[in-house]
Design a protein around this motif. Sequence first.
Motif, PDB file in Angstrom:
ATOM      1  N   LEU A 235      -1.086  -0.476 -15.023  1.00 47.97           N
ATOM      2  CA  LEU A 235      -0.137  -0.597 -13.922  1.00 47.97           C
ATOM      3  C   LEU A 235      -0.774  -0.106 -12.633  1.00 47.97           C
ATOM      4  CD1 LEU A 235       3.116   0.790 -15.583  1.00 47.97           C
ATOM      5  CD2 LEU A 235       2.831  -1.524 -14.746  1.00 47.97           C
ATOM      6  N   ALA A 236      -0.452  -0.772 -11.516  1.00 55.33           N
ATOM      7  CA  ALA A 236      -0.874  -0.314 -10.197  1.00 55.33           C
ATOM      8  C   ALA A 236       0.256  -0.604  -9.221  1.00 55.33           C
ATOM      9  CB  ALA A 236      -2.153  -1.016  -9.751  1.00 55.33           C
ATOM     10  N   ASN A 237       0.816   0.443  -8.637  1.00 55.71           N
ATOM     11  CA  ASN A 237       1.950   0.289  -7.715  1.00 55.71           C
ATOM     12  C   ASN A 237       3.089  -0.519  -8.335  1.00 55.71           C
ATOM     13  OD1 ASN A 237       0.262   1.631  -6.006  1.00 55.71           O
ATOM     14  ND2 ASN A 237       0.306   0.124  -4.363  1.00 55.71           N
ATOM     15  N   HIS A 238       3.425  -0.189  -9.579  1.00 56.70           N
ATOM     16  CA  HIS A 238       4.524  -0.802 -10.327  1.00 56.70           C
ATOM     17  C   HIS A 238       4.241  -2.242 -10.738  1.00 56.70           C
ATOM     18  CE1 HIS A 238       6.978   2.684  -9.228  1.00 56.70           C
ATOM     19  NE2 HIS A 238       6.596   2.490  -7.979  1.00 56.70           N
TER      20      HIS A 238
ATOM     21  N   ASP B 208      -1.736   7.701  -2.604  1.00 56.50           N
ATOM     22  CA  ASP B 208      -2.662   7.957  -1.507  1.00 56.50           C
ATOM     23  C   ASP B 208      -2.911   6.636  -0.790  1.00 56.50           C
ATOM     24  OD1 ASP B 208      -4.843   8.539   0.161  1.00 56.50           O
ATOM     25  OD2 ASP B 208      -5.600  10.066  -1.213  1.00 56.50           O
ATOM     26  N   LEU B 209      -2.733   6.618   0.536  1.00 53.12           N
ATOM     27  CA  LEU B 209      -2.918   5.374   1.280  1.00 53.12           C
ATOM     28  C   LEU B 209      -4.364   4.917   1.271  1.00 53.12           C
ATOM     29  CD1 LEU B 209      -0.579   5.953   4.364  1.00 53.12           C
ATOM     30  CD2 LEU B 209      -0.169   4.495   2.387  1.00 53.12           C
ATOM     31  N   GLY B 210      -5.303   5.850   1.058  1.00 52.97           N
ATOM     32  CA  GLY B 210      -6.717   5.495   1.066  1.00 52.97           C
ATOM     33  C   GLY B 210      -7.260   5.091  -0.288  1.00 52.97           C
ATOM     34  N   LEU B 211      -6.521   5.403  -1.369  1.00 52.15           N
ATOM     35  CA  LEU B 211      -6.981   5.099  -2.721  1.00 52.15           C
ATOM     36  C   LEU B 211      -5.871   4.407  -3.494  1.00 52.15           C
ATOM     37  CD1 LEU B 211      -8.758   8.474  -3.603  1.00 52.15           C
ATOM     38  CD2 LEU B 211      -9.886   6.303  -3.088  1.00 52.15           C
ATOM     39  N   LEU B 212      -6.262   3.476  -4.323  1.00 51.91           N
ATOM     40  CA  LEU B 212      -5.305   2.769  -5.168  1.00 51.91           C
ATOM     41  C   LEU B 212      -5.418   3.301  -6.589  1.00 51.91           C
ATOM     42  CD1 LEU B 212      -3.182   0.570  -5.513  1.00 51.91           C
ATOM     43  CD2 LEU B 212      -5.026  -1.065  -5.921  1.00 51.91           C
ATOM     44  N   TYR B 213      -4.341   3.892  -7.065  1.00 52.36           N
ATOM     45  CA  TYR B 213      -4.312   4.457  -8.411  1.00 52.36           C
ATOM     46  C   TYR B 213      -3.775   3.422  -9.397  1.00 52.36           C
ATOM     47  CZ  TYR B 213      -5.209   9.258  -6.880  1.00 52.36           C
ATOM     48  OH  TYR B 213      -5.789  10.389  -6.373  1.00 52.36           O
ATOM     49  N   GLY B 214      -4.360   3.431 -10.571  1.00 51.18           N
ATOM     50  CA  GLY B 214      -3.864   2.614 -11.671  1.00 51.18           C
ATOM     51  C   GLY B 214      -3.602   3.485 -12.884  1.00 51.18           C
TER      52      GLY B 214
ATOM     53  N   PRO C 166       0.804  -1.241   0.000  1.00 50.55           N
ATOM     54  CA  PRO C 166       0.000   0.000   0.000  1.00 50.55           C
ATOM     55  C   PRO C 166       0.828   1.277   0.000  1.00 50.55           C
ATOM     56  CG  PRO C 166      -0.796  -1.551   1.656  1.00 50.55           C
ATOM     57  CD  PRO C 166       0.524  -2.053   1.186  1.00 50.55           C
ATOM     58  N   PHE C 167       2.085   1.205   0.463  1.00 45.09           N
ATOM     59  CA  PHE C 167       2.891   2.415   0.598  1.00 45.09           C
ATOM     60  C   PHE C 167       3.502   2.870  -0.722  1.00 45.09           C
ATOM     61  CE2 PHE C 167       2.759   0.490   4.781  1.00 45.09           C
ATOM     62  CZ  PHE C 167       2.464   1.575   5.592  1.00 45.09           C
TER      63      PHE C 167
END
Length: 283
Positions: free
Chosen positions: A143-146, A102-108, A97-98
């Motif tokens: 992609l999401a968080n690499h 944003d820790l509250g939202l997951l960006y893609g 998650p880090f």
Amino acid sequence: PLCDITDVLRYVNKSCRFMSAFTHVQPRYSKQVAKEECLIGTLIAQAMNNGNLNMSDISDIPYALLQETLQSRIRLATLKAANDLISNDISGMPIFPFYSFDLGLLYGGVDGQKFEAENPTIKTRYSKKYFRKGKGIVAYTLLANHVPLQVELIGANEHESYFVFDIWYNNTSEISPDIITGDMHSVNRANFAIMHWFGGKLYPRFTNIEAQRIHLYSEKSKPEYEKYLIQPHGQINRQLIESEWPNLQRIIATLGLKETTQSTLVKKLCTYQQDQKTRDALF
């Protein structure tokens, strides 16, 4: 520390068993379990573009064994299943998650990478901008968080915005981005509504706010926004949307049941005449 790529693949396989996804194309007639070294050798040979013949020369694996592994176990379905196992294992790590904004939202993020093709295929197209006089394809990736969740190969002549919903909705991993972002190639007049219907959000990066303001419409009348810095261009035609809602529901059901792709649907809508009511209501 510096290590061999085969050690990396063995370490990942020990963690998530992604090689178990490479099942035989005919499981009823498969008498042997695939050996780990054969799968690793075949994957490296294809990924590095060396080929099985070169891999057999630099390793102790016979060429016939590498070729049999490639033809019987390496295909699109097994590659996607293996990729999902790795993605799901990464999502379970405490540090995952880090990596997000944003820790509250997951960006893609969605974007296309251009590759020139040596051999002509049904999807290779000319593009003077990217390939000069040659042909190539575009690897459109989510992609999401690499972590690459989904990849679609499209032609260089196709607009990337036609595939934003498809690549997000067809994601089969456990990582589900809340917000999709991209460059101006991810924007068209239908994507915002289509993403909203299925609970997704499209937050593209606008390079020019003033150029996009002409596409900004509000529910209320325009005079109520005079005190705001960014003002809408006009008011939404709610009556047109309500009158065309039965037709829009058919579009939603068709996309939800995956009876057609977003790219096919948007292309058909764009070829209609300018006064087509269903298209105007969607846009």
